[in-house]
Write a protein that holds these residues in place. Structure first.
Motif, PDB file in Angstrom:
ATOM      1  N   ALA A 148       0.771  -1.177   0.062  1.00 38.68           N
ATOM      2  CA  ALA A 148      -0.023  -0.067   0.232  1.00 38.68           C
ATOM      3  C   ALA A 148       0.910   1.322   0.218  1.00 38.68           C
ATOM      4  N   TRP A 149       1.866   1.201   0.910  1.00 43.08           N
ATOM      5  CA  TRP A 149       2.877   2.348   0.783  1.00 43.08           C
ATOM      6  C   TRP A 149       3.595   2.650  -0.519  1.00 43.08           C
ATOM      7  N   THR A 150       4.151   1.714  -0.938  1.00 46.97           N
ATOM      8  CA  THR A 150       4.918   1.682  -2.204  1.00 46.97           C
ATOM      9  C   THR A 150       4.381   2.049  -3.386  1.00 46.97           C
ATOM     10  N   GLU A 210      14.917  18.224  10.318  1.00 45.54           N
ATOM     11  CA  GLU A 210      14.224  17.610   9.330  1.00 45.54           C
ATOM     12  C   GLU A 210      12.667  17.727   9.825  1.00 45.54           C
ATOM     13  N   GLN A 211      11.884  18.329   8.875  1.00 45.71           N
ATOM     14  CA  GLN A 211      10.444  18.523   9.512  1.00 45.71           C
ATOM     15  C   GLN A 211       9.655  17.077   9.075  1.00 45.71           C
ATOM     16  N   HIS A 212      10.161  16.408   7.944  1.00 48.35           N
ATOM     17  CA  HIS A 212       9.396  15.399   7.256  1.00 48.35           C
ATOM     18  C   HIS A 212       9.545  14.013   8.191  1.00 48.35           C
ATOM     19  N   TYR A 213       8.482  13.482   8.509  1.00 44.72           N
ATOM     20  CA  TYR A 213       8.601  12.199   9.419  1.00 44.72           C
ATOM     21  C   TYR A 213       7.641  10.879   9.042  1.00 44.72           C
ATOM     22  N   LEU A 214       6.819  11.187   7.942  1.00 43.39           N
ATOM     23  CA  LEU A 214       5.628  10.220   7.470  1.00 43.39           C
ATOM     24  C   LEU A 214       6.295   8.928   7.432  1.00 43.39           C
TER      25      LEU A 214
HETATM   26  C1  B12 Z   1       4.242  15.896   3.302  1.00 42.76           C
HETATM   27  C2  B12 Z   1       5.515  16.823   3.225  1.00 42.76           C
HETATM   28  C3  B12 Z   1       5.714  17.904   3.936  1.00 42.76           C
HETATM   29  C4  B12 Z   1       4.925  18.038   5.019  1.00 42.76           C
HETATM   30  C5  B12 Z   1       5.690  17.008   6.319  1.00 42.76           C
HETATM   31  C6  B12 Z   1       4.571  16.448   7.199  1.00 42.76           C
HETATM   32  C7  B12 Z   1       5.174  15.059   7.687  1.00 42.76           C
HETATM   33  N1  B12 Z   1       4.493  14.682   8.801  1.00 42.76           N
HETATM   34  O1  B12 Z   1       6.305  14.541   7.385  1.00 42.76           O
HETATM   35  C8  B12 Z   1       5.275  19.382   5.624  1.00 42.76           C
HETATM   36  C9  B12 Z   1       4.148  20.365   5.152  1.00 42.76           C
HETATM   37  C10 B12 Z   1       5.635  19.756   7.005  1.00 42.76           C
HETATM   38  C11 B12 Z   1       6.567  19.744   4.627  1.00 42.76           C
HETATM   39  C12 B12 Z   1       7.369  20.705   4.753  1.00 42.76           C
HETATM   40  C13 B12 Z   1       8.456  21.134   4.173  1.00 42.76           C
HETATM   41  N2  B12 Z   1       8.598  20.597   2.988  1.00 42.76           N
HETATM   42 CO1  B12 Z   1       7.862  18.990   2.212  1.00 42.76          CO
HETATM   43  N3  B12 Z   1       7.043  17.467   1.423  1.00 42.76           N
HETATM   44  C14 B12 Z   1       6.141  16.622   1.827  1.00 42.76           C
HETATM   45  C15 B12 Z   1       5.767  15.499   0.814  1.00 42.76           C
HETATM   46  C16 B12 Z   1       4.484  15.847   0.070  1.00 42.76           C
HETATM   47  C17 B12 Z   1       5.779  13.991   1.284  1.00 42.76           C
HETATM   48  C18 B12 Z   1       7.144  13.711   2.264  1.00 42.76           C
HETATM   49  C19 B12 Z   1       7.415  12.401   2.506  1.00 42.76           C
HETATM   50  O2  B12 Z   1       6.692  11.858   3.647  1.00 42.76           O
HETATM   51  N4  B12 Z   1       8.057  11.709   1.637  1.00 42.76           N
HETATM   52  C20 B12 Z   1       8.665  10.460   1.661  1.00 42.76           C
HETATM   53  C21 B12 Z   1       8.294   9.563   0.319  1.00 42.76           C
HETATM   54  C22 B12 Z   1       6.757   9.398   0.105  1.00 42.76           C
HETATM   55  O3  B12 Z   1       9.030  10.468  -0.710  1.00 42.76           O
HETATM   56  P1  B12 Z   1      10.402  10.480  -1.164  1.00 42.76           P
HETATM   57  O4  B12 Z   1      11.264  10.423  -0.174  1.00 42.76           O
HETATM   58  O5  B12 Z   1      10.425  11.235  -2.453  1.00 42.76           O
HETATM   59  O6  B12 Z   1      10.555   8.661  -1.625  1.00 42.76           O
HETATM   60  C23 B12 Z   1      11.684   8.387  -2.345  1.00 42.76           C
HETATM   61  C24 B12 Z   1      12.691   7.344  -1.557  1.00 42.76           C
HETATM   62  O7  B12 Z   1      12.788   7.961  -0.390  1.00 42.76           O
HETATM   63  C25 B12 Z   1      11.745   6.073  -1.264  1.00 42.76           C
HETATM   64  N5  B12 Z   1      10.968   6.017  -0.112  1.00 42.76           N
HETATM   65  C26 B12 Z   1       9.742   6.110  -0.335  1.00 42.76           C
HETATM   66  N6  B12 Z   1       8.855   5.628   0.911  1.00 42.76           N
HETATM   67  C27 B12 Z   1      10.115   5.306   1.741  1.00 42.76           C
HETATM   68  C28 B12 Z   1       9.900   4.988   3.070  1.00 42.76           C
HETATM   69  C29 B12 Z   1      11.265   4.418   3.581  1.00 42.76           C
HETATM   70  C30 B12 Z   1      11.262   3.941   5.032  1.00 42.76           C
HETATM   71  C31 B12 Z   1      12.344   4.441   2.705  1.00 42.76           C
HETATM   72  C32 B12 Z   1      13.850   3.977   3.437  1.00 42.76           C
HETATM   73  C33 B12 Z   1      12.432   5.029   1.602  1.00 42.76           C
HETATM   74  C34 B12 Z   1      11.321   5.381   0.874  1.00 42.76           C
HETATM   75  O8  B12 Z   1      11.115   5.834  -2.532  1.00 42.76           O
HETATM   76  C35 B12 Z   1      10.982   7.174  -3.216  1.00 42.76           C
HETATM   77  C36 B12 Z   1      11.652   6.920  -4.727  1.00 42.76           C
HETATM   78  O9  B12 Z   1      13.262   7.246  -4.431  1.00 42.76           O
HETATM   79  C37 B12 Z   1       7.266  15.739  -0.145  1.00 42.76           C
HETATM   80  C38 B12 Z   1       7.303  15.017  -1.455  1.00 42.76           C
HETATM   81  C39 B12 Z   1       8.191  14.046  -1.432  1.00 42.76           C
HETATM   82  N7  B12 Z   1       8.561  13.736  -2.866  1.00 42.76           N
HETATM   83  O10 B12 Z   1       8.832  13.633  -0.582  1.00 42.76           O
HETATM   84  C40 B12 Z   1       7.586  17.306   0.139  1.00 42.76           C
HETATM   85  C41 B12 Z   1       8.903  17.460   0.015  1.00 42.76           C
HETATM   86  C42 B12 Z   1       9.932  16.614   0.754  1.00 42.76           C
HETATM   87  N8  B12 Z   1       9.049  18.770   0.799  1.00 42.76           N
HETATM   88  C43 B12 Z   1       9.788  19.740   0.196  1.00 42.76           C
HETATM   89  C44 B12 Z   1      10.097  20.935   0.783  1.00 42.76           C
HETATM   90  C45 B12 Z   1      10.928  22.021   0.022  1.00 42.76           C
HETATM   91  C46 B12 Z   1       9.661  21.144   2.227  1.00 42.76           C
HETATM   92  C47 B12 Z   1       9.912  22.467   2.829  1.00 42.76           C
HETATM   93  C48 B12 Z   1      11.400  23.014   2.866  1.00 42.76           C
HETATM   94  C49 B12 Z   1       8.965  23.555   2.366  1.00 42.76           C
HETATM   95  C50 B12 Z   1       9.379  24.807   2.998  1.00 42.76           C
HETATM   96  N9  B12 Z   1       9.792  25.982   2.405  1.00 42.76           N
HETATM   97  O11 B12 Z   1       8.939  25.121   4.372  1.00 42.76           O
HETATM   98  C51 B12 Z   1       9.444  22.070   4.294  1.00 42.76           C
HETATM   99  C52 B12 Z   1      10.775  21.308   5.253  1.00 42.76           C
HETATM  100  C53 B12 Z   1      11.326  22.094   6.245  1.00 42.76           C
HETATM  101  C54 B12 Z   1      12.358  21.080   6.587  1.00 42.76           C
HETATM  102  N10 B12 Z   1      13.598  21.666   7.294  1.00 42.76           N
HETATM  103  O12 B12 Z   1      12.059  19.841   6.738  1.00 42.76           O
HETATM  104  C55 B12 Z   1      10.575  19.311  -1.260  1.00 42.76           C
HETATM  105  C56 B12 Z   1      11.910  18.934  -0.809  1.00 42.76           C
HETATM  106  C57 B12 Z   1      12.734  19.252  -1.874  1.00 42.76           C
HETATM  107  C58 B12 Z   1      14.098  19.051  -1.478  1.00 42.76           C
HETATM  108  N11 B12 Z   1      14.679  18.023  -1.961  1.00 42.76           N
HETATM  109  O13 B12 Z   1      14.779  19.930  -0.907  1.00 42.76           O
HETATM  110  C59 B12 Z   1       9.564  18.215  -1.302  1.00 42.76           C
HETATM  111  C60 B12 Z   1      10.296  16.994  -2.275  1.00 42.76           C
HETATM  112  C61 B12 Z   1       8.492  18.743  -2.301  1.00 42.76           C
HETATM  113  C62 B12 Z   1       8.877  19.017  -3.597  1.00 42.76           C
HETATM  114  N12 B12 Z   1       8.380  18.184  -4.715  1.00 42.76           N
HETATM  115  O14 B12 Z   1       9.381  20.026  -3.741  1.00 42.76           O
HETATM  116  N13 B12 Z   1       6.577  18.846   3.751  1.00 42.76           N
END
Ligand code: B12
Length: 322
Positions: A148-150, A210-214
């Protein structure tokens, strides 16, 4: 009904045809009640693009495929208002691809992954909290959590991130989508509390600032299914606090998340060199540099690229071999 075209196969390009269908004909074809069709037309604008001179509804093929998508989404639990917004936002080509039986998606691995991702993103954009909660609940119960997550949850979050970044979705939607997902995942963890007892075998934290913690919440839920309890520290855990904690108490297994690029000289790596007891540190997220190593002899460093890999590495570190 005016006439009956013979080809009703799903997913084929929708023919532009002058043939039109009455409410009764569409109802029979799609196995829906005529009253449902009239309601969807009146309330949500999911109806025919034509009327007869006498005011009777006349659906063409594109209208019918729109109704079909509406029926498919509501049938999967998407609230009618949200389903209607999705169905009215796509053109004929979008309808054909959404309805294709084996729509190729970047997600895969979960039934209806593509439309579930779309439904989550649309519900978030519409700030439809009840709809989002319902979809999350359905998605996490329809298959195992890792699938579901992936296949659905992480792709939906990435899409929400893209839409936030291009300005087509507000930060309020991003907060709503993540808060409700935390609630849903935590309910799974709570359901496994009896299996875990009071044990806390893995520390879950996000890096300094780091604010992200989902992903931590997803790891916590998945480990709870395996009977492993966690000490959940959440976002923005300073390096010194983390090192202090693992230096003086159990557990010696830590998962550390970073979405945002870490500074070139991360204080964590300096602090790690002072660790005096064995520690397994699993790191995940795109924020960590590629070439990370540690010089501390007490630290076993593992990198996880997926939820599955993270849980596997943590489980292996916690559970006795064999
Ligand atoms: C929800 C969210 C938020 C929420 C967080 C709430 C919470 N409880 O976590 C809030 C609104 C607080 C937030 C804040 C911010 N956010 Co934000 N956020 C997101 C969002 C939509 C999801 C975050 C998440 O959980 N990602 C996790 C998974 C789903 O994504 P992923 O890491 O890309 O996944 C890859 C791998 O990690 C792996 N993977 C997936 N799941 C898992 C799980 C595990 C366990 C592992 C090991 C691997 C893995 O597979 C993917 C393929 O490579 C992302 C979008 C994104 N792409 O992540 C933006 C994102 C991370 N945020 C972003 C930004 C810019 C911010 C802010 C700086 C905005 C601001 N100006 O304030 C702040 C952060 C401040 C800080 N210092 O931390 C950018 C980061 C860009 C960058 N690389 O710098 C993103 C990518 C959005 C974008 N497309 O621009 N955010």
């Amino acid at each position: 009904m005016t006439t009956t075209p013979s080809d009703d196969s799903k997913g084929l390009p929708i023919p532009h045809t002058a043939l039109t269908w009455s409410v009764g004909g569409v109802a029979e074809r799609l196995d829906l009640a005529p009253s449902t069709l009239r309601t969807w037309d009146r309330r949500y604008g999911i109806g025919p693009s034509q009327r007869t001179e006498g005011g009777h509804r006349r659906y063409d093929e594109v209208d019918i495929q729109r109704v079909r998508l509406m029926a498919q989404l509501t049938g999967r639990g998407v609230p009618a208002g949200t389903a209607a917004r999705v169905a009215t936002s796509v053109d004929a080509a979008g309808l054909a691809s959404a309805l294709a039986p084996n729509t190729p998606t970047t997600t895969g691995g979960h039934p209806g992954a593509h439309s579930a991702v779309e439904a989550i993103v649309s519900s978030a954009a519409a700030l439809d909290a009840d709809g989002l909660a319902r979809i999350y609940q359905r998605v996490t119960r329809e298959s195992d959590l890792v699938s579901a997550w992936t296949s659905v949850l992480a792709p939906a979050l990435r899409k929400i991130g893209e839409r936030w970044s291009d300005g087509s979705l507000g930060v309020d939607s991003e907060h709503l989508a993540s808060e409700l997902l935390v609630t849903e995942l935590r309910s799974l963890t709570r359901a496994n509390r009896a299996r875990i007892g009071g044990r806390r075998e893995v520390v879950l934290a996000s890096a300094d600032e780091e604010q992200h913690y989902l992903p931590l919440v997803a790891v916590e839920a998945e480990l709870s299914l395996q009977g492993i309890g966690c000490l959940f520290l959440g976002p923005r855990v300073p390096a010194e606090a983390l090192i202090d904690l693992v230096g003086r108490s159990t557990p010696p297994v830590v998962f550390l998340w970073a979405s945002i690029t870490r500074p070139a000289t991360d204080p964590l790596w300096t602090a790690l060199s002072s660790i005096e007891r064995p520690l397994t540190l699993v790191i995940g997220g795109p924020g960590w540099p590629e070439d990370l190593t540690t010089t501390s002899p007490n630290v076993t460093l593992r990198r996880a690229a997926t939820l599955d890999q993270a849980c596997e590495a943590l489980t292996t570190a916690v559970l006795p071999a064999g």
